[in-house]
Design a protein around this motif. Sequence first.
Motif, short mmCIF file in Angstrom:
data_model
loop_
_atom_site.label_atom_id
_atom_site.label_comp_id
_atom_site.label_asym_id
_atom_site.label_seq_id
_atom_site.Cartn_x
_atom_site.Cartn_y
_atom_site.Cartn_z
N GLN A 65 1.65 1.13 -9.30
CA GLN A 65 0.33 0.51 -9.38
C GLN A 65 0.24 -0.42 -10.59
OE1 GLN A 65 -2.10 3.99 -9.52
NE2 GLN A 65 -2.10 4.31 -7.30
N GLN A 93 0.56 3.93 -3.25
CA GLN A 93 -0.20 5.15 -3.05
C GLN A 93 0.34 6.29 -3.92
OE1 GLN A 93 -0.45 6.39 1.06
NE2 GLN A 93 -2.63 6.72 0.84
N ASN A 94 -0.52 6.80 -4.79
CA ASN A 94 -0.18 7.95 -5.65
C ASN A 94 0.99 7.67 -6.59
OD1 ASN A 94 -2.14 9.53 -4.23
ND2 ASN A 94 -0.64 9.85 -2.60
N TYR A 96 -6.75 -1.91 2.68
CA TYR A 96 -6.07 -0.63 2.47
C TYR A 96 -5.26 -0.66 1.16
CZ TYR A 96 -2.46 2.97 3.28
OH TYR A 96 -1.58 4.02 3.16
N ALA A 103 0.83 -1.21 0.00
CA ALA A 103 0.00 0.00 0.00
C ALA A 103 0.87 1.26 0.00
CB ALA A 103 -0.93 0.00 1.21
N SER A 104 1.92 1.26 0.81
CA SER A 104 2.81 2.43 0.88
C SER A 104 3.44 2.71 -0.48
CB SER A 104 3.92 2.20 1.92
OG SER A 104 3.39 2.13 3.22
N CYS A 148 -5.65 1.53 -2.42
CA CYS A 148 -4.57 2.26 -3.08
C CYS A 148 -4.42 1.86 -4.54
CB CYS A 148 -3.26 2.02 -2.34
SG CYS A 148 -3.17 2.77 -0.70
#
Length: 339
Positions: A158, A152-153, A188, A148-149, A192
């Motif tokens: 991804q 994210q963004n 979570y 997830a870390s 993401c």
Amino acid sequence: MSENNQDRRFPRNLQGVLQLAVQAGSAAEGPAPLEPMSEERKTWLTEALSEVCKGQMDEVEEIKQCLAVLRKGEICENDRDGEEARKEEEEEDDDHERESAFEILSELCENLDNARDFMTLGGLELCVSRYLCHVKSGLRWRAADLIASCAQNMPQVQEHLLNIGVLQKLLQLTDSDPQSTVRVKALYAVSCLVREQEAGLRAFLSYDGFSVLMRAMQSENEKVRTKSAFLLLNLLSSHPEQKETVVSMGMVQQLVSVLRTPHSPFHEHVLGALCCLVDDFPQGLEDCRNPALGLEELLRQRVKDLQGKDESQEELDFCERLVRMCFHGQQSDDAGMDR
């Protein structure tokens, strides 16, 4: 992994930030006569930049060391050949070492450059192939948290994660892992990967992700219920074209059933999702108006219960909006979701 310069909209490191700051300061001050830089200032800048570069190299080395710890555990376990080569105490020490490595990596990978380096060094494959299915729950949830870390963004990360099949594993963990912390962290990571990510949403739909969220909202764990309801609300708000999919699954009936459970703050997200499903969607409106559901009475009672509670204002707003849309025969101008 190669990367085009045009993809770098922002500095990749602190050195770049420092350079931008100097440029911005010069621009703000306006043209100034050129003067030779003093030796003292040259020395200071050189030392500052050297420390920045050293710090970056140290972080990459730290990532490599953590990966070595995680890979060492993998090798030891795969090479046992049936032997009980390690005592229980030694195994516990190894687990603690790996947990510490995951915690360090999660902190480091909050930095986008480090997340990219971790991906390039093969860390994501290791998390997905080995640690998401590890027998120790402490390693499973830490692997999901690290994923997830990194995701994210970070569209590049991804895309890579989706290509190596992580989403299906994360949904399986969300749905059936016996440990609640693993389910929370997996959900979570799912969030993401699918929020504001078209490819992620397509994969989510292919694995029947909405059914996973439906079941998660009925979990005994408060965090699982909250995160699943929030993700549902977010997806319906961002992708109204999915209303037909979820209504055909009986989502309205399921959400109302959830509202009948003991009151909880996550009901705010559930009510928000119901607002999405009736807004400009006749089938959702018809389902909510079904007398057998008893939604009108439930909403009116909830409005009474929430009156005067400032901390529940958004939930109250959703209740009143649903009453207007479903049971007053008209939809107010502000009924559409604008969140």
